[in-house]
Each structure stands twice: as C-alpha cells, then as structure tokens.
Design a protein around this motif. Sequence first.
Motif, PDB file in Angstrom:
ATOM      1  N   ASN A 149       0.801  -1.225   0.000  1.00  0.00           N
ATOM      2  CA  ASN A 149       0.000   0.000   0.000  1.00  0.00           C
ATOM      3  C   ASN A 149       0.833   1.275   0.000  1.00  0.00           C
ATOM      4  O   ASN A 149       0.311   2.352  -0.270  1.00  0.00           O
ATOM      5  N   LEU A 150       2.130   1.153   0.267  1.00  0.00           N
ATOM      6  CA  LEU A 150       3.000   2.329   0.193  1.00  0.00           C
ATOM      7  C   LEU A 150       3.092   2.881  -1.228  1.00  0.00           C
ATOM      8  O   LEU A 150       3.396   4.055  -1.417  1.00  0.00           O
ATOM      9  N   ILE A 151       2.788   2.050  -2.208  1.00  0.00           N
ATOM     10  CA  ILE A 151       2.842   2.517  -3.601  1.00  0.00           C
ATOM     11  C   ILE A 151       1.868   3.671  -3.835  1.00  0.00           C
ATOM     12  O   ILE A 151       2.089   4.499  -4.713  1.00  0.00           O
ATOM     13  N   TYR A 152       0.812   3.750  -3.040  1.00  0.00           N
ATOM     14  CA  TYR A 152      -0.175   4.810  -3.257  1.00  0.00           C
ATOM     15  C   TYR A 152       0.413   6.200  -3.006  1.00  0.00           C
ATOM     16  O   TYR A 152      -0.067   7.182  -3.579  1.00  0.00           O
ATOM     17  N   ILE A 153       1.438   6.279  -2.196  1.00  0.00           N
ATOM     18  CA  ILE A 153       2.123   7.563  -2.006  1.00  0.00           C
ATOM     19  C   ILE A 153       2.786   7.978  -3.316  1.00  0.00           C
ATOM     20  O   ILE A 153       2.676   9.131  -3.752  1.00  0.00           O
ATOM     21  N   ILE A 154       3.436   7.024  -3.957  1.00  0.00           N
ATOM     22  CA  ILE A 154       4.104   7.302  -5.237  1.00  0.00           C
ATOM     23  C   ILE A 154       3.072   7.579  -6.326  1.00  0.00           C
ATOM     24  O   ILE A 154       3.255   8.477  -7.153  1.00  0.00           O
ATOM     25  N   ILE A 155       1.987   6.835  -6.316  1.00  0.00           N
ATOM     26  CA  ILE A 155       0.939   7.047  -7.324  1.00  0.00           C
ATOM     27  C   ILE A 155       0.351   8.449  -7.189  1.00  0.00           C
ATOM     28  O   ILE A 155       0.090   9.119  -8.191  1.00  0.00           O
ATOM     29  N   PHE A 156       0.138   8.902  -5.963  1.00  0.00           N
ATOM     30  CA  PHE A 156      -0.352  10.270  -5.789  1.00  0.00           C
ATOM     31  C   PHE A 156       0.643  11.252  -6.393  1.00  0.00           C
ATOM     32  O   PHE A 156       0.247  12.221  -7.057  1.00  0.00           O
ATOM     33  N   GLY A 157       1.923  11.010  -6.193  1.00  0.00           N
ATOM     34  CA  GLY A 157       2.951  11.848  -6.817  1.00  0.00           C
ATOM     35  C   GLY A 157       2.855  11.830  -8.337  1.00  0.00           C
ATOM     36  O   GLY A 157       3.040  12.874  -8.983  1.00  0.00           O
ATOM     37  N   ILE A 158       2.524  10.686  -8.900  1.00  0.00           N
ATOM     38  CA  ILE A 158       2.344  10.600 -10.352  1.00  0.00           C
ATOM     39  C   ILE A 158       1.183  11.485 -10.787  1.00  0.00           C
ATOM     40  O   ILE A 158       1.273  12.185 -11.796  1.00  0.00           O
ATOM     41  N   TYR A 159       0.101  11.472 -10.037  1.00  0.00           N
ATOM     42  CA  TYR A 159      -1.046  12.319 -10.391  1.00  0.00           C
ATOM     43  C   TYR A 159      -0.673  13.800 -10.328  1.00  0.00           C
ATOM     44  O   TYR A 159      -1.086  14.575 -11.191  1.00  0.00           O
ATOM     45  N   VAL A 160       0.084  14.189  -9.333  1.00  0.00           N
ATOM     46  CA  VAL A 160       0.503  15.591  -9.235  1.00  0.00           C
ATOM     47  C   VAL A 160       1.400  15.949 -10.426  1.00  0.00           C
ATOM     48  O   VAL A 160       1.184  16.971 -11.094  1.00  0.00           O
ATOM     49  N   LEU A 161       2.400  15.112 -10.702  1.00  0.00           N
ATOM     50  CA  LEU A 161       3.300  15.386 -11.828  1.00  0.00           C
ATOM     51  C   LEU A 161       2.552  15.380 -13.159  1.00  0.00           C
ATOM     52  O   LEU A 161       2.817  16.205 -14.042  1.00  0.00           O
ATOM     53  N   PHE A 162       1.615  14.451 -13.304  1.00  0.00           N
ATOM     54  CA  PHE A 162       0.795  14.403 -14.520  1.00  0.00           C
ATOM     55  C   PHE A 162       0.020  15.707 -14.703  1.00  0.00           C
ATOM     56  O   PHE A 162      -0.002  16.286 -15.800  1.00  0.00           O
ATOM     57  N   LEU A 163      -0.610  16.188 -13.634  1.00  0.00           N
ATOM     58  CA  LEU A 163      -1.414  17.408 -13.759  1.00  0.00           C
ATOM     59  C   LEU A 163      -0.539  18.637 -13.999  1.00  0.00           C
ATOM     60  O   LEU A 163      -0.966  19.566 -14.704  1.00  0.00           O
ATOM     61  N   ILE A 164       0.658  18.645 -13.458  1.00  0.00           N
ATOM     62  CA  ILE A 164       1.583  19.744 -13.766  1.00  0.00           C
ATOM     63  C   ILE A 164       1.921  19.711 -15.254  1.00  0.00           C
ATOM     64  O   ILE A 164       1.920  20.753 -15.925  1.00  0.00           O
TER      65      ILE A 164
END
Length: 174
Positions: free
Chosen positions: A59-74
């Motif tokens: 479940n720690l991957i969800y921290i990285i996935i959230f980062g992907i969403y932020v980078l994607f939206l940027i």
Amino acid sequence: MFAYADFLIAISKIQKMSKFKIEFKWAIYYTFLGIMWFQLEKYLGFHDKYIANHPAFTNLIYIIIFGIYVLFLIDKKKNFFNGIMSWQQGFLSGVILAIFAMILTPFATYFSLKYVNPDFFTNMINYSVSKGMKLENAQAMFGTTAYMIFASFGNFSFGIIFAALASAIVKTKK
C-alpha cells in the motif's frame, strides 16, 4: 468516395484522441511503476520471507501514485492548458488518466504474475491458509481474474480520489 469519407472520420477521431496523449503517456508510466513495484516487493522478500508484511508494504505505492497524479497534472497544465487549469479541468484529466490506468492494469498484472513472480499466488494462498483462511476463499481471492479485477477497480477508485486531491493542489490559483 466511401473510403475517403471513412478516412476523414478516422483522422477526426485520431485528432480528438490526441487531446488525451498526455493522459496515455502517464498511464504508461503508471503501468511500468506497477510492474517495477511488484518486482521490488519480490526482491525485498514481501512475496515469501516477509509475506506477513506484504499488505502494509504494497500500500505504500499509493504515495508514489499520488505523486504521479501531481506530476501528470503539472504536465497537463503546462503543455495542454497553457499554464492555466481549473480544478474541474484537472479533475476530468485525472479521471481520464484513471480510466487509462484501469484499462492497462490487467496487462501489467498478468505480466507481473507470469514473468516477475509466477509463485505469488501459491505463496499468498499458503500464507492465508496458515493464518486461518479457508482454502476455497484463499483460492478465490488469489486467482488471476479476481486479482486483475480488484487491481483495476482499485486503481480506478484511488485514481478518482487522487485526481480530486491533486487537482486542488495543481489548479491555477485566482
């Protein structure tokens, strides 16, 4: 004449799909992240030696996935919306990313289970049974189809949440 009309329709659809090339690019990144994470879990022993800690670690991957969403939206804000993006635009883009990720998840899951760790289900079933789960329930839970469905809809559900949160962070402030 008929073939030419079909050609124009196809071109029109491709042009409309080009609006989503950033979403598709990040869905590919997301997919490779999932495969790499599965490999990391195996390498670190969370598929055998430390299997009891697998649920917490995975479940720690969800921290990285959230980062992907932020980078994607940027990326989307800068390269599609010309630096100005509302929360609604970001959220909708994030939902589209979540849909693409959901579509690609079964392929990543299949690849991971086939080539990265073919013994994953056997290990999970054996561990679950040793902790008191009925064999039939463990087999139902740790089967390829059930796992693909769970992973796909889990990624989509979290994707919607992450799209909403990341959009609030990345939106253009007024």
